[in-house]
Design an enzyme around this catalytic site. Structure first.
Site, short mmCIF file in Angstrom:
data_model
loop_
_atom_site.label_atom_id
_atom_site.label_comp_id
_atom_site.label_asym_id
_atom_site.label_seq_id
_atom_site.Cartn_x
_atom_site.Cartn_y
_atom_site.Cartn_z
N TYR A 142 5.96 -26.48 -7.74
CA TYR A 142 7.39 -26.48 -7.40
C TYR A 142 7.76 -27.66 -6.48
CZ TYR A 142 8.91 -21.94 -9.23
OH TYR A 142 9.28 -20.90 -10.03
N LYS A 190 -6.16 -19.69 -12.27
CA LYS A 190 -6.62 -20.24 -13.54
C LYS A 190 -7.78 -21.17 -13.20
CE LYS A 190 -6.05 -20.70 -18.02
NZ LYS A 190 -6.30 -19.61 -18.98
N ASP A 222 -3.76 -15.42 -17.34
CA ASP A 222 -3.43 -14.93 -18.69
C ASP A 222 -3.91 -13.49 -18.86
OD1 ASP A 222 -6.00 -15.98 -18.45
OD2 ASP A 222 -6.04 -16.92 -20.43
N ASP A 246 5.78 -16.58 -9.79
CA ASP A 246 7.13 -16.51 -10.36
C ASP A 246 7.10 -15.75 -11.68
OD1 ASP A 246 9.89 -17.14 -10.73
OD2 ASP A 246 9.28 -18.68 -12.15
N ASP A 250 8.28 -11.52 -12.52
CA ASP A 250 9.31 -11.13 -13.49
C ASP A 250 8.73 -10.10 -14.45
OD1 ASP A 250 11.43 -12.70 -12.59
OD2 ASP A 250 11.98 -13.30 -14.63
C1 IPM Z 1 12.64 -16.60 -8.20
C2 IPM Z 1 13.49 -17.50 -9.08
C3 IPM Z 1 13.44 -18.91 -8.51
C4 IPM Z 1 12.03 -19.40 -8.59
C5 IPM Z 1 14.40 -19.89 -9.22
C6 IPM Z 1 15.82 -19.39 -9.21
C7 IPM Z 1 14.33 -21.27 -8.62
O1 IPM Z 1 13.07 -17.45 -10.39
O2 IPM Z 1 12.95 -16.47 -7.00
O3 IPM Z 1 11.68 -16.02 -8.71
O4 IPM Z 1 11.59 -19.92 -9.62
O5 IPM Z 1 11.32 -19.25 -7.59
MG MG Z 2 11.54 -16.01 -10.73
#
Ligand code: IPM
Ligand code: MG
Length: 366
Positions: A142, A190, A222, A246, A250
């Site tokens: 990042y 990884k 993975d 990240d 999700d």
């Molecule tokens: C998160 C989001 C952010 C990230 C984006 C919006 C930059 O997806 O907080 O998980 O990738 O960290």
């Molecule tokens: Mg995210």
């Protein structure tokens, strides 16, 4: 206790869910005799519209002066559709994380008995799921340099970079958290491919020697993506780098059925920020449909982590559970309930009051 809170509502449903969290905060203030000074600041698309900068200096200073930060969401579809936009709302979030040193993103994933049926996974897989992801937040791909495009524009590159120091500071937090939970850390990396992952493994293995009562497991990312779906109950604390964190958070967020239930903390050495995991969700903005629970639970995490108000945080969690058991839920959890964002917000605040009063009566009796 007197505390100053920077409130950054942000974009999309950010303002409406934060409004609900503030109702609960007022209830806590009243019932527990605290004083919260709220200072509002702009961030994201709202800040670009007003100042041209997604994380204006004024907002940064407001955060630096506060004891803690409550944050809504960031993002606006008008930027998502334009990959050449020079300024993007997300840059505000990344700049804030970096400039405020919020290096540890803590994302708890917990299933609620009454909500097992809304998970896309089978109930027996979800039952009892209770783990937390510690995602590194200010390093890795990042932020690594160099990044960009070759001169002729035909190639693009990013750099993934980590130092031992960056790994140690978050790993310590993960081990400490495991100490008060089920005593297991799973490092997700990884290491079969990436040099940075091998540094993570080496560093975390060494640090683990200082925590003899914690079991350390390793899992390639993975495989972890698969295990999260196949057997999420095996995890206690997951420790991982920025990009993997990240992605798997999700994924982890749908295990329990709704993104709308999951809070998060971004911890720094001096200052921390608390925000719901869900994004700005423009599709339902302003429609009184967004689930405010994640924002309310983030506020509870804020009280606990930043202000050491454990009892107050527990009172909020209890109020949220009561809403769940009484079916006072937004449409993501219960499509026919007929309750909206603000009704759920009102109910949680009301249940905080009844719980707090009942507890005071109990303690007076003793
Ligand atoms: C998160 C989001 C952010 C990230 C984006 C919006 C930059 O997806 O907080 O998980 O990738 O960290
Ligand atoms: Mg995210």
């Amino acid at each position: 206790m007197k505390s100053t809170i920077a409130v950054l509502e942000g974009d999309g449903i950010g303002p409406e869910v934060i409004q609900q969290a503030l109702k609960s905060l007022r209830a806590i203030e009243e019932c527990f005799g605290h004083q919260f000074q709220l200072n509002h600041g702009l961030i994201g698309a709202a800040a670009i519209d007003a100042t041209g900068d997604p994380f204006p200096e004024e907002t940064k200073n407001l955060c630096l002066k506060a004891d803690t930060i409550l944050f809504g969401a960031i993002g606006d579809p008008k930027y998502d559709k334009d990959p050449s936009a020079k300024v993007r709302p997300e840059q505000g979030l990344l700049a804030m994380r970096k400039q405020l040193g919020l290096f540890a993103n803590v994302r708890p994933v917990k299933s609620y008995k009454k909500l097992l049926h809304i998970s896309p996974l089978k109930e027996d897989r979800v039952k009892g799921v209770d783990f937390v992801v510690f995602r590194e937040l200010t390093g890795g791909i990042y932020f690594g340099e160099p990044r960009g495009r070759s001169e002729d524009g035909s190639k693009a590159f990013d750099t993934c970079q980590y130092s031992i120091e960056e790994i140690v500071r978050i790993a310590k937090l993960a081990f400490e958290a495991a100490g008060s939970r089920n005593k297991k850390v799973t490092l997700v990396d990884k290491a079969n491919v990436l040099a940075t992952s091998r540094l993570w493994r080496e560093t975390v293995n060494q640090l683990a020697q200082n925590f003899p009562d914690i079991t350390l497991d390793h899992m390639f990312v993975d495989n972890a993506a698969m295990q999260l779906i196949q057997n999420p109950g095996q995890f206690d604390v997951i420790l991982t780098e920025n990009m993997f964190g990240d992605i798997i958070t999700d994924e982890a967020s749908v295990i329990t059925g709704s993104l709308g239930m999951l809070p998060s903390a971004s911890l720094g050495a001096e200052l921390s920020l608390f925000e719901p995991i869900h994004g700005s969700y423009p599709e339902v903005t302003g429609m009184n449909k967004a689930n405010p629970m994640a924002a309310i639970l983030s506020m509870a995490m804020m009280l606990e982590y930043s202000l050491s108000m454990t009892e107050e945080a527990a009172c909020i969690e209890e109020a949220v559970e009561r809403c769940i058991s009484e079916g006072i839920l937004t449409e993501d959890l219960s499509p026919d309930s007929g309750y909206g964002t603000s009704e759920v917000g009102d109910s949680v605040a009301r249940f905080i009051q009844t719980t707090a009063h009942a507890n005071t009566k109990k303690s007076l009796k003793h």
